[in-house]
Each structure stands twice: as C-alpha cells, then as structure tokens.
Design an enzyme around this catalytic site. Structure first.
Site, short mmCIF file in Angstrom:
data_model
loop_
_atom_site.label_atom_id
_atom_site.label_comp_id
_atom_site.label_asym_id
_atom_site.label_seq_id
_atom_site.Cartn_x
_atom_site.Cartn_y
_atom_site.Cartn_z
N SER A 129 0.84 -1.20 0.00
CA SER A 129 0.00 0.00 0.00
C SER A 129 0.88 1.25 0.00
O SER A 129 2.00 1.23 0.51
CB SER A 129 -0.87 -0.03 1.25
OG SER A 129 -2.00 0.77 1.09
N PRO A 130 0.36 2.36 -0.56
CA PRO A 130 1.16 3.59 -0.54
C PRO A 130 1.44 4.04 0.89
O PRO A 130 0.52 4.08 1.71
CB PRO A 130 0.26 4.61 -1.26
CG PRO A 130 -1.10 4.00 -1.30
CD PRO A 130 -0.91 2.52 -1.25
N GLN A 158 1.75 7.00 -7.03
CA GLN A 158 0.58 7.67 -6.46
C GLN A 158 0.83 9.17 -6.46
O GLN A 158 1.76 9.65 -5.81
CB GLN A 158 0.30 7.21 -5.02
CG GLN A 158 -1.00 7.81 -4.49
CD GLN A 158 -1.26 7.53 -3.02
OE1 GLN A 158 -0.43 7.87 -2.17
NE2 GLN A 158 -2.39 6.91 -2.70
N TYR A 217 -7.20 14.98 1.47
CA TYR A 217 -6.29 15.84 0.72
C TYR A 217 -7.09 16.64 -0.32
O TYR A 217 -8.33 16.57 -0.34
CB TYR A 217 -5.16 15.01 0.09
CG TYR A 217 -4.33 14.32 1.16
CD1 TYR A 217 -3.68 15.08 2.14
CD2 TYR A 217 -4.23 12.94 1.24
CE1 TYR A 217 -2.94 14.46 3.16
CE2 TYR A 217 -3.51 12.31 2.25
CZ TYR A 217 -2.87 13.09 3.20
OH TYR A 217 -2.15 12.50 4.22
N ARG A 222 1.07 -1.46 6.87
CA ARG A 222 1.97 -1.70 8.00
C ARG A 222 2.57 -3.11 8.03
O ARG A 222 3.75 -3.26 8.35
CB ARG A 222 1.25 -1.36 9.31
CG ARG A 222 1.07 0.16 9.45
CD ARG A 222 -0.02 0.50 10.42
NE ARG A 222 -1.31 -0.03 9.98
CZ ARG A 222 -2.40 -0.03 10.74
NH1 ARG A 222 -2.35 0.45 11.95
NH2 ARG A 222 -3.54 -0.53 10.27
C1 LIG Z 1 3.41 5.38 7.63
C2 LIG Z 1 2.21 5.40 6.74
C3 LIG Z 1 2.17 6.26 5.67
C4 LIG Z 1 1.07 6.28 4.81
N1 LIG Z 1 1.10 7.07 3.70
C5 LIG Z 1 0.12 6.97 2.78
C6 LIG Z 1 0.22 7.62 1.53
O1 LIG Z 1 1.20 8.25 1.22
N2 LIG Z 1 -0.81 7.51 0.67
C7 LIG Z 1 -1.91 6.79 0.97
O2 LIG Z 1 -2.83 6.72 0.14
N3 LIG Z 1 -2.02 6.12 2.12
C8 LIG Z 1 -1.03 6.18 3.01
N4 LIG Z 1 -1.09 5.44 4.16
C9 LIG Z 1 -2.25 4.54 4.38
C10 LIG Z 1 -1.90 3.10 3.91
O3 LIG Z 1 -1.73 3.06 2.50
C11 LIG Z 1 -2.99 2.12 4.31
O4 LIG Z 1 -4.19 2.46 3.67
C12 LIG Z 1 -3.20 2.08 5.81
O5 LIG Z 1 -1.96 1.99 6.49
C13 LIG Z 1 -4.08 0.90 6.20
O6 LIG Z 1 -3.51 -0.32 5.82
P1 LIG Z 1 -2.72 -1.29 6.86
O7 LIG Z 1 -3.69 -1.60 7.97
O8 LIG Z 1 -2.39 -2.49 6.04
O9 LIG Z 1 -1.52 -0.55 7.35
C14 LIG Z 1 -0.02 5.42 5.05
C15 LIG Z 1 0.02 4.58 6.16
C16 LIG Z 1 1.12 4.53 6.97
C17 LIG Z 1 1.14 3.54 8.13
#
Ligand SMILES: Cc1cc2nc3c(=O)[nH]c(=O)nc-3n(C[C@H](O)[C@H](O)[C@H](O)COP(=O)(O)O)c2cc1C
Ligand SMILES: Cc1cc2nc3c(=O)[nH]c(=O)nc-3n(C[C@H](O)[C@H](O)[C@H](O)COP(=O)(O)OP(=O)(O)OC[C@H]3O[C@@H](n4cnc5c(N)ncnc54)[C@H](O)[C@@H]3O)c2cc1C
Length: 775
Positions: A408-409, A486, A567, A709
């Site tokens: 994921s981003p 992205q 955003y 994560r």
């Molecule tokens: C450190 C961090 C940075 C993130 N930065 C972005 C981002 O740049 N763009 C985005 O769309 N989501 C961002 N997210 C959200 C993640 O892409 C994801 O949707 C979110 O962490 C939930 O997924 P997970 O439970 O697998 O971590 C970020 C999440 C984390 C933890």
C-alpha cells in the site's frame, strides 16, 4: 438469598439451575407469563464449543439436552441448481420446547420455584424484598423498556422480512436454500432438530416481500405461498406454523445492563441475528457468565459489576459477527449473479470466523472447486492445478501482475525538497524483491506547495524524475513486481509536520500557503486554506499533467490519483469539507466535477496501455459525511470516466470522524463498490495474513489486497506466504537459499496449524445423534 428471575426462557431457567445447584439454600423463583408447555419457536442450535461449556457447568442438563438433539457436521448451500457441502462444523439442533421442558424439570428437581401464567409488571415494586432480580424477559423486555433512560437500549430494526416456521422434512445438514422467483430471492435457513421436525426460517428483502403480496397474507396463507416457493426443497412436506408472523429483526444493544440489583440477560440486553444461530446460546452463556460472577464475588453489587464488565466484550464480538452476517443476507442482490462456487464460499466466510485456510483443512474439495472457479476468471491460468487466488495474476490493460498482493502507498517523510534518496531506493527495493505483485509509491506531490510535509517526495523537476527512474529501474531489474506512482496534492492538510513530530499538526515555521475546496482549517489551530478558484484549478490540473508525463518517462507501470484521506481532491468529494455554492459544490455531481476533471486530464496524458486507479475514502465515518452509498456513486462516475481499479480506503477527512476499526474493517466498502458499481477494487486496512487475503479474493470482495503496515514490519511478507501455501514464486537468485529456509519454516507452521485445528474439533457430542438421513 432471594432471587427473582423474570422470564422462563432458556436464559432465565439455566441461570436459576446453576445458582440453585451452587447455593441450595437460595430461594429462587422463576416468573413466566406463559404456561409450562406453551412455547413458540421450533429448534435451537448449539455448536460443539457451546456444548463443551454446558457439560462443564451442569452435566445433568447437558446429558438431557444431548439425549434429545439432532447433530450434524455439514453446512449445505443449495443455490441455482448447485449443491455445496462443507464439513467440520459440529452443530446440534434441539427443539426449543424440549429444551425448556428439560430445563424446567432440572430446575424443579433442584428446588427452584417455577411460577407460570404470571405476568410481571415492569415497575418491579413487587420485588422489593429480593436481593437480585434477573430480567430475562426476552427481546421485547418490558423491564428494559420501562427503564429505557437508565439501560439506554439502541434498537436497529433491519429491513429484511423473516418468518419462523417448521416442517416435517428431514435434513442431514444445516441447509441454506436460495430460491429465485419472479418476485425476487427467498432464502430458507433450515436444520433438523428432532426426528420428523426441522426449523425453516424464511427470509426475503422488503421489495420481494411487497412484490409477492405477502403483506396481504395471514400466517396460514403465507405458509401455503412459501410451500409453493420451496415445493422442490420441501419434497412434499408441509410448512408448520406456530405464531409464525412476518417480522423484521431488531438488532438490540444496551449501554447498561445493571440497575441497582436488577440485571438484564439474554435477548433482553441484546440480540444476535438468527443467521448465526446464536440467540439461545448467547442467553445461556449469559447465564453462565452471571453465575460465574456470583461465584467469584462477595456481594450482589460486585457480582453484577463483574458480569457487565467481563461479559460485554464476548457479547459484542458475537453481535458484530451477527451484524456482518445479516448484512450479507440483506445484500444478496450483490452476489446473486456470482458463480455458485464463489457465492457458496462468500456465504461460508461472510462473518470472518471461517476463512480460506480453515476451509482448506475441513473441506479441501470445496476449496479446490473455489480455486478452479477463480482460475477460470484469469486468462492463461493453470486449470489443472490452480493456485490459491492470492497467487493468480491480474491483467489490467497492458500490465500483468504476478499475484494479487500489493504494498500500500506509505509516506516515508524522508525526502528533502521532494527528492527521493537512498532511503527510498532501499525501502522500495526491499519490498519489490519481497514478492508482492504490485508496489505503490508514497503520495508523491505534484508541486512544492502540494506536499503534506517537508519530507514528502515530489515529481516536479528533473532531479526527482531521475531519482524515481533509478528506483523504477531497480524494481524492474531485480524483481517481477510492478510499480504504481501515487500522485497527490495535500490541500488543507499541507504544511504539516513529519508523522513522528505530530501527525497532521501544522508546521511551527516554514509553512506554505494552502488551498482546499472550502476555507476550513483541518484543526482549529491549522492554517486556514484559500478556497480554490478556477484559475487555481487550471494550475493544479497542469501540475498533475506535468507530473504524470514525468511519471510515464520514469517507466512507472501504473498511476494512481489520490482522492482520499482529506487531501485536495478528497476535499471536493466530501460534504464535510466542500461547502461551496458554485458548480463545484452541493450535489455529488458537482462535488465530483473537479476530481473528474483532474482524472480526465491525467488519463489523457498517461499512456493508454498503462492502467490507472483512484484512491477514495469510501466513508467519512461521520454522520454528515460521505456514506457507503455515495462511494458507490463516486466509483460509478470514475468507472464511466475510464478508471481501471478503485483503491478503497476510508476516513481521515476530518478529525471529527469516528472510525470503527477491526479486522479487515474497510473490506466491506471494497466489496460493496466492486459488486454494485461493477468495477475492480483493491481493499486495504487491518489485513494481516495471507489467509485473510485469499478469503477476500475467493469471495469476490476485492480484486487486489493491499497491506501497509504489515509490509513495513516484513518486506518479504509474500515470500513467506508463498512458502506457507507451497507455491513457487519468483525470487532473486541472491535470495534462493532463503527460500529453502522459508519452506522449512512453513512446513512446521502448517503442521502446527493443522494439529491445532484437528484437536479443536472433538465431535464427541455426536453420541446422541439419531439417524437423520435414514428417515
Ligand atoms: C506510515 C504510513 C504512511 C502512509 N502514507 C500513505 C500515503 O502516502 N498515501 C496513501 O494513500 N495512504 C497512506 N497510508 C495509508 C496506507 O496506504 C494504508 O491504507 C493504511 O496503512 C491501512 O492499511 P494497513 O492496515 O495495512 O496498514 C499510510 C500509512 C502509513 C502507516
Ligand atoms: C418468534 C420467535 C421464534 C424464535 N424461534 C427460535 C428458534 O426456533 N430457535 C432459536 O434458536 N431461537 C429462536 N428465537 C430466538 C430465541 O428465542 C432467543 O434468542 C432466545 O430464546 C433468548 O432467550 P431468552 O431466555 O433471553 O429469552 P426468551 O426465550 O425470549 O424468554 C423470555 C421469556 O420471558 C417471558 N416473559 C417476557 N416478559 C414477561 C413478563 N413481563 N412476565 C413474565 N414473563 C415474561 C416470555 O414469555 C419468555 O418465555 C425465536 C425468537 C422469536 C421472536
């Protein structure tokens, strides 16, 4: 001790038995408005696990129950001329009437006083001399309602109509019959509970109910009508009624369970939808929990406080599973066109308790069927030995992903002046060789003033383009992963501190002017953004197009427009952040105008053989914000404009949002969008295992699964997942010795897992089973 139990249902009677057995000197009276043998309902269901508990707490009533029940191991799904059977479920069915008679007998033998045909008045003035009053007075609890202000019940009346009937039709499995009719779909949840008797709970949606004219039919006429609908399934057997009125299920939750010495128990304190067969089980397990609290504590007040405190989590967990399950039945139209194998898999896994790996263990043929079904949807897949869904490729325009796992981003907040550096090369490189099919970059900003923080990456100058090209080249040169850029603009969430210095908090100094759909600061002390005017929109669209052109030159395989998380683009979509009165605000069509304009411009600038996704927040988790239905409309609008995939996230639009977290908590939104807007989706959020990923994919809830994560903690997540399933995926030659190690670890983990699952399934309660199939 004097105890009054109001309501002689399974909950009240069982509590009376447990207490009297433990404290023979206690004076316990059960007050019941009905006669002893005057009961509604047909069968009740208990799982193996519940029977284990009953045996531990009162061997006598356990033996009586297990001598009178029907036992089955299979769940059967009859849908569109197909039959799927899944073993290893371990359930018993018992007549509600028999259960009550057995519990009454046991209570009497122990010395409990049973006072039938006694209506208790909810002011409870007659109970002043009692130490404890247990309100086990069922779903319509008069006691709960008379003290609403204190107990604070929430009642959510669900839209589907259902009626509880019986039949003489024998059944040797818990069977779901789905019958498509010109009016719509009818569902029968059925199981046998004693020789010659089965329960038939029949359910349909309100539109089908109205089209079939059921609102004008009484109980008997409804039964005759349903006998026609399920003529084949009933095989000549009649439907039997017993107060079988059409109802809507009330999901009841109460904030408080205890008032002085009065305690709510069973359906009175909260309900769980019948599709998970937990109503009677919950009531009897409440009785056990209340009894345990009395054994552990010295006073009534302490015991009631302990009951409320210790029992709540388990009840809420069951209610959550029941909620998820009932929602599946309410949205049957989403799944009705699916391949029956996928439909059956989705039904089995609807409440998250049963998963792909779990089913592989107990119904390997069924899962093999599901794997084949999934492979049939993938051009060029090996149908003879199909891989699990997670390891199936996905074709999007000219891009083919090796598997369905996505990084994921995630912002790294580690760039200077938007320039990616060694950190980024190592970070993305490690995840690329870790085996995921697709890698997203962090939100990469289209201009210096589009950044969230001073550490965000950008793509507005040649140096950044060169740095990104190096990363893309590494990914392509050393792995089979594809990489998606992205692109985003921070809007009102810009000029913020690095994540670890205060997430979304404004910079103390060095900030830059912000723009947003409306001049609303993110936090009260955040900078007030300027409302974006049309000239500003033109400028920002041009910045997106320029970054897109650079991204294409870098060699990115895919492009995502970030329209989520509050955003700039998201700020137009959400009514919480878009208060405009011009053509860009108000209706959803208007709020979509700028996001679609950006999308169309970059789609035109992006090579036509390369796919694009859009990330949206499918709900604001706020009562005035975007709803799941809005997000379906948004996805439809993007699908019409040519999007290839919707990346479904949620929230982060406003600090006032109240997300409901949990395992896979955003997946239902990806599911709704995929199956209603008819567009491919990617889900994300609290997904932590390959098992969950396979479950989501096989059920058709999403087409790709992103992990954020978990990929930070473990760049090689997919290499381990492949070893777990014994699948060969590409690995760089440098790492091949590690592959053998991963395989060895996985073999041991699998053996432990299988031993655990088999040990957890004793099936010993089956001793009371009569020969159902032979009837
Ligand atoms: C450190 C961090 C940075 C993130 N930065 C972005 C981002 O740049 N763009 C985005 O769309 N989501 C961002 N997210 C959200 C993640 O892409 C994801 O949707 C979110 O962490 C939930 O997924 P997970 O439970 O697998 O971590 C970020 C999440 C984390 C933890
Ligand atoms: C129509 C219907 C049919 C059902 N059939 C089934 C089924 O077949 N299988 C199944 O698993 N579940 C069934 N359920 C659900 C199941 O009955 C409950 O989840 C479960 O019985 C809850 O147990 P309980 O002890 O909390 O309440 P209940 O079983 O509802 O018992 C409450 C008792 O309190 C009595 N009562 C209520 N108010 C008063 C009062 N003021 N004074 C005196 N007595 C009072 C009632 O008469 C009742 O006997 C059915 C529910 C309904 C509404």
């Amino acid at each position: 001790m004097r105890i009054a139990v109001i309501g002689g249902g399974p909950g009240g009677l069982y509590f009376a038995c447990l207490m009297k057995q433990w404290r023979p000197s206690a004076e316990i009276t059960v007050f019941e408005r009905n006669k002893a043998d005057d009961t509604f309902g047909f069968g009740v269901v208990f799982s193996d696990a519940t029977l284990d508990i009953f045996e531990r707490y009162d061997a006598e009533s356990y033996r009586a129950i297990t001598d009178h029940f029907a036992y089955w191991d299979d769940i059967q799904i009859n849908f569109r001329d197909t039959v799927h059977r899944v073993g290893g479920n371990g359930f018993c069915g018992c007549s509600r009437q028999t259960l009550l008679i057995l519990l009454q007998r046991r209570a009497r033998a122990l010395g409990v006083t049973l006072q039938f045909e006694t209506e208790v008045e909810p002011d409870l003035s007659a109970f002043a001399g009692y130490d404890l009053v247990v309100a086990a007075d069922g779903i319509n609890s008069r006691i709960r309602e008379a003290h609403r202000d204190h107990f604070q019940p929430e009642v959510d009346l669900r839209p589907n109509k259902f009626t509880w009937m019986g039949s003489t039709r024998p059944l040797d499995a818990f069977t779901f019959f789905f019958r498509e009719t010109p009016h719509g779909i009818f569902i029968a949840h059925t199981y046998q509970y004693e020789p010659g008797r089965s329960t038939w709970v029949i359910e349909t949606d309100p539109a089908t109910f109205a089209r079939a004219g059921l609102d004008k039919l009484d109980e008997e006429a409804s039964a005759r009508f349903l006998e026609g609908i399920f003529a084949e399934e009933l095989a000549g057997h009649p439907l039997i009624t017993n107060r079988s009125l059409w109802r809507q299920f009330p999901m009841i939750r109460t904030r408080r369970w205890v008032k002085d010495n009065v305690v709510l128990m069973g359906d009175a304190k909260g309900t769980a939808h019948f599709s998970i067969g937990a109503g009677t089980k919950l009531a009897m397990e409440d009785a056990i929990a209340l009894f345990d609290a009395f054994r552990a504590k010295g006073s009534v007040a302490e015991a009631l406080a302990a009951y409320e405190n210790d029992r709540r989590e388990e009840v809420e967990r069951t209610q959550h599973a029941a909620d998820v399950s009932l929602v599946w039945f309410e949205h049957l139209d989403r799944f009705a066109d699916m391949d029956p194998r996928q439909f059956a898999f989705g039904l089995m896994t609807r409440s998250k308790a049963i998963t792909y790996d779990n089913l592989r263990l107990r119904a390997p043929d069924f899962v093999a069927d599901v794997d084949r079904m999934f492979a049939e949807t993938v051009a060029g897949a090996d149908l003879a030995a199909p891989r699990p869904p997670l390891f199936q490729p996905l074709h999007l325009r000219g891009m083919t992903l090796d598997n369905r796992a996505v990084v994921s981003p995630m912002c790294m907040y580690s760039a200077v002046d938007g320039l990616p550096n060694d950190w980024h090369t190592v970070h993305y490189g490690a995840r690329a060789v870790g085996g995921a099919g697709l890698l997203y970059t962090e939100m990469t900003c289209v201009a210096p003033d589009a950044r969230i923080t001073p550490g965000c990456t950008g793509l507005w100058n040649d140096a950044q383009e060169a740095a990104w090209t190096r990363i893309v080249d590494f990914v392509h040169g050393h792995s089979r992963a594809k990489i998606c850029l992205q692109l985003g603009h921070a809007g009102r969430k810009g000029a913020s501190r690095l994540m670890w210095e205060g997430m979304d908090r404004p910079l103390a100094e060095g900030g830059w002017p912000l723009v947003s759909a409306s001049p609303l600061p993110y936090y009260p002390d955040s900078q007030v953004p300027t409302e974006l005017d049309e000239a500003g929109m033109e400028r920002i669209i041009a910045e997106f197009v320029a970054a897109t052109t650079r991204g294409a030159r870098c060699g990115f395989d895919m492009l995502e427009m970030h329209a989520a998380h509050g955003y700039l683009i998201a700020s137009f979509l959400s009514p919480l952040t878009n208060k405009r009165t011009d053509a860009y605000g108000g209706s959803l069509d208007n709020r979509l105008r700028f996001p679609l304009a950006v999308f169309r411009a970059i789609r035109d600038a992006w090579p036509s053989d390369r796919p694009m996704s859009v990330r949206i927040s499918a709900t604001d988790w706020h009562e005035d914000g975007l709803t799941a239905d809005d997000s379906i409309a948004i996805a439809r609008a993007f699908a019409k404009a040519g999007i290839d995939l919707v990346d479904v996230s949620t929230g982060q639009t406003s600090p006032a949002s109240r997300p409901v977290y949990g395992r896979m908590f955003q997946t239902p939104f990806a599911d709704a969008i995929r199956n209603e807007a008819d567009v491919l989706t990617m889900c994300v959020g609290n997904i932590t295992s390959a098992d969950q990923m396979n479950t989501i994919l096989a059920a058709g809830r999403a087409d790709l699964v992103a992990l954020g994560r978990p990929h930070l903690a473990d760049p090689s997540f997919m290499l381990k997942a492949a070893a777990w399933y014994g699948i060969d995926i590409h690995q760089p030659p440098q790492y091949l010795p590690g592959k053998d190690q991963a395989l060895r670890n996985a073999v041991k983990d699998r053996a432990d897992f299988e031993a655990l699952k088999v040990a957890a399934k004793p099936k010993r309660h089956a001793k009371g089973t009569f020969d159902q199939a032979a009837e």
